[in-house]
Write an enzyme that holds these catalytic residues in place. Sequence first.
Site, PDB file in Angstrom:
ATOM      1  N   ASP A 147       8.487 -10.237  -6.061  1.00  0.00           N
ATOM      2  CA  ASP A 147       8.462 -10.920  -4.763  1.00  0.00           C
ATOM      3  C   ASP A 147       7.020 -11.070  -4.284  1.00  0.00           C
ATOM      4  O   ASP A 147       6.109 -10.449  -4.824  1.00  0.00           O
ATOM      5  CB  ASP A 147       9.328 -10.201  -3.713  1.00  0.00           C
ATOM      6  CG  ASP A 147       9.109  -8.711  -3.735  1.00  0.00           C
ATOM      7  OD1 ASP A 147       7.942  -8.308  -3.877  1.00  0.00           O
ATOM      8  OD2 ASP A 147      10.096  -7.951  -3.610  1.00  0.00           O
ATOM      9  N   ASP A 165       4.443 -11.080  -1.000  1.00  0.00           N
ATOM     10  CA  ASP A 165       4.152 -10.821   0.408  1.00  0.00           C
ATOM     11  C   ASP A 165       2.908 -11.610   0.779  1.00  0.00           C
ATOM     12  O   ASP A 165       1.991 -11.772  -0.030  1.00  0.00           O
ATOM     13  CB  ASP A 165       3.901  -9.323   0.637  1.00  0.00           C
ATOM     14  CG  ASP A 165       5.157  -8.501   0.365  1.00  0.00           C
ATOM     15  OD1 ASP A 165       6.264  -9.041   0.542  1.00  0.00           O
ATOM     16  OD2 ASP A 165       5.022  -7.336  -0.045  1.00  0.00           O
ATOM     17  N   ASP A 179      -2.017   1.432   0.882  1.00  0.00           N
ATOM     18  CA  ASP A 179      -1.981   2.762   0.273  1.00  0.00           C
ATOM     19  C   ASP A 179      -2.993   2.970  -0.864  1.00  0.00           C
ATOM     20  O   ASP A 179      -3.839   3.846  -0.794  1.00  0.00           O
ATOM     21  CB  ASP A 179      -0.555   3.149  -0.158  1.00  0.00           C
ATOM     22  CG  ASP A 179       0.190   2.041  -0.884  1.00  0.00           C
ATOM     23  OD1 ASP A 179      -0.445   1.021  -1.226  1.00  0.00           O
ATOM     24  OD2 ASP A 179       1.404   2.191  -1.113  1.00  0.00           O
TER      25      ASP A 179
HETATM   26  P1  ATP Z   1       6.757  -3.110  -5.602  1.00  0.00           P
HETATM   27  O1  ATP Z   1       6.427  -3.729  -6.901  1.00  0.00           O
HETATM   28  O2  ATP Z   1       7.499  -1.860  -5.737  1.00  0.00           O
HETATM   29  O3  ATP Z   1       7.353  -4.039  -4.573  1.00  0.00           O
HETATM   30  P2  ATP Z   1       4.571  -3.118  -3.766  1.00  0.00           P
HETATM   31  O4  ATP Z   1       3.167  -2.614  -3.902  1.00  0.00           O
HETATM   32  O5  ATP Z   1       4.744  -4.575  -3.518  1.00  0.00           O
HETATM   33  O6  ATP Z   1       5.335  -2.647  -5.045  1.00  0.00           O
HETATM   34  P3  ATP Z   1       5.947  -2.713  -1.295  1.00  0.00           P
HETATM   35  O7  ATP Z   1       6.727  -1.537  -0.852  1.00  0.00           O
HETATM   36  O8  ATP Z   1       6.646  -4.005  -1.505  1.00  0.00           O
HETATM   37  O9  ATP Z   1       5.239  -2.263  -2.641  1.00  0.00           O
HETATM   38  O10 ATP Z   1       4.747  -2.884  -0.286  1.00  0.00           O
HETATM   39  C1  ATP Z   1       3.903  -4.008  -0.242  1.00  0.00           C
HETATM   40  C2  ATP Z   1       2.467  -3.577   0.096  1.00  0.00           C
HETATM   41  O11 ATP Z   1       2.439  -2.960   1.379  1.00  0.00           O
HETATM   42  C3  ATP Z   1       1.876  -2.556  -0.853  1.00  0.00           C
HETATM   43  O12 ATP Z   1       1.313  -3.164  -1.984  1.00  0.00           O
HETATM   44  C4  ATP Z   1       0.844  -1.886   0.016  1.00  0.00           C
HETATM   45  O13 ATP Z   1      -0.315  -2.669   0.118  1.00  0.00           O
HETATM   46  C5  ATP Z   1       1.522  -1.873   1.382  1.00  0.00           C
HETATM   47  N1  ATP Z   1       2.298  -0.624   1.618  1.00  0.00           N
HETATM   48  C6  ATP Z   1       3.609  -0.411   1.381  1.00  0.00           C
HETATM   49  N2  ATP Z   1       3.991   0.821   1.730  1.00  0.00           N
HETATM   50  C7  ATP Z   1       2.894   1.423   2.214  1.00  0.00           C
HETATM   51  C8  ATP Z   1       2.619   2.729   2.751  1.00  0.00           C
HETATM   52  N3  ATP Z   1       3.582   3.655   2.825  1.00  0.00           N
HETATM   53  N4  ATP Z   1       1.363   2.990   3.171  1.00  0.00           N
HETATM   54  C9  ATP Z   1       0.392   2.046   3.088  1.00  0.00           C
HETATM   55  N5  ATP Z   1       0.575   0.834   2.589  1.00  0.00           N
HETATM   56  C10 ATP Z   1       1.797   0.502   2.156  1.00  0.00           C
HETATM   57 MG    MG Z   2       6.641  -5.568  -3.057  1.00  0.00          MG
END
Ligand code: ATP
Ligand code: MG
Length: 448
Positions: A76, A78, A152
């Site tokens: 996905d 963002d 993060d």
């Molecule tokens: P995935 O492939 O699992 O979706 P992702 O990195 O996109 O990995 P998400 O949970 O979709 O993870 O979060 C999107 C973004 O938001 C992350 O890449 C990070 O930059 C930020 N983020 C998410 N959770 C946190 C957190 N607990 N603390 C700080 N930043 C966060």
């Molecule tokens: Mg994600």
Amino acid sequence: MIKKFIRKILGVKSPAEAAAAKRKPTVLNAKEHGIDPQLLSSNAIRVTSTLQENGFKAFVVGGAVRDLLLGVKPKDFDIATNATPDQIKRLFRRAFIIGKRFQIVHVMFGQDLLEVTTFRGAAVDSAPKDEHGRVLRDNTFGEQFEDAARRDFTINAMYYDPATQSVLDYHGGIADIRKKTLRIIGVPEERYREDPVRMLRVVRFAAKLQFTIDEATRAPIPVMAPLINNVPTARVFDEMLKLLMSGHAMACLQQLRKAGLHHGLMPLLDVVLEQPMGERFVTLALANTDERIRQGKPVSPGFLFASLLWHQVVEKWDAYKAAGEFAIPALHLAADDVLNKQTDSLALQRKIGSDMRDIWAMQPRFEKRVGKTPYKMLEHPRLRAGYDFLLLRCASGELDAELGEWWTAFMEGDGEQREHLLTVKPKDTGVVKKRPPRRRAPRKPVAE
Ligand code: ATP
Ligand code: MG
């Protein structure tokens, strides 16, 4: 003066220089970062270009940029922008503002959902926290460099502009991607205290991406692990689900153990990692789940949790039967016990719980291979899940493989073949494990 000179020689930045550097990103062009624009979704481009045409900044951000840099198609996208939620909403036909505290906008194109978020501001000391330092609310908008600093890990804090094909890197994410390193942004202890779920996230990413966790990022985890207990169970459950459905569940659980996160944290994990009796079953279930996810097949959380907790059910089921209960009511009692215990601690949603119960309750019925029962089973709405579960029990050695084979033949067979199968005398009941005999109430001597 001398300090400055030494820093210059060693190439080390002063804290002030480091902070200033983080205001300005390193910008990489297409040749330098090598992202294949084909991996981008057309809807992500639609959102960023619409925002940009209206005078706003807009970037693909977070996990999607990380995946693009790794040459993986993101699941996905963002988007981060300096437009406010209201400004975003006005630009799209199907856009919904979600969330009370920090509003984000869901932009929909058909089934495709994109999360569009306004840059978040720096965490302020005055933000409300719980008694352990976990940030409860912080909903300020801010500058892009502040947004980057709140993310993060360095590899999750990069921005990609599809229009110019440039990547903006504030925290050395590119270098860490190349080194296959997970590094938390800022002071690790502070970041885990603000949000202990980050400890679970680092483990998930390490397993999924096969990255190593930087020493300073890893070291505080075993000590700070108990802070996860103060996070609302629903949030921990969501993260656990992501972990188990990442396609790398086994690797994630091994990483959890390695990071010192496996003990006493989540009742479910204790069950999964420390039950010698069900280890083979759980290992098979997780390997099976990982395989399905990698093949793009659906996996139901109900099936997954039914597998993870099955041996707890079996243990209690045997105990109820040993106490004189009949098999079917004994199984229901055992399921109640296990579900009640886990629902409190795990925040298992009601729907998942009822799917688990269905799958468990079907199991003894597979052993009845006479009369109308098998035909009734064919009409069961959850037959497929129940049957897959049965095969798992056979593969783990709990049941004779012959029972699974019989059901495969029965389900695939035509009317005649089915009739024939019903006349075949099973080699045995299919049960390999010796179950304790049902205790009969001693016959009272008949009074004269
Ligand atoms: P995935 O492939 O699992 O979706 P992702 O990195 O996109 O990995 P998400 O949970 O979709 O993870 O979060 C999107 C973004 O938001 C992350 O890449 C990070 O930059 C930020 N983020 C998410 N959770 C946190 C957190 N607990 N603390 C700080 N930043 C966060
Ligand atoms: Mg994600």
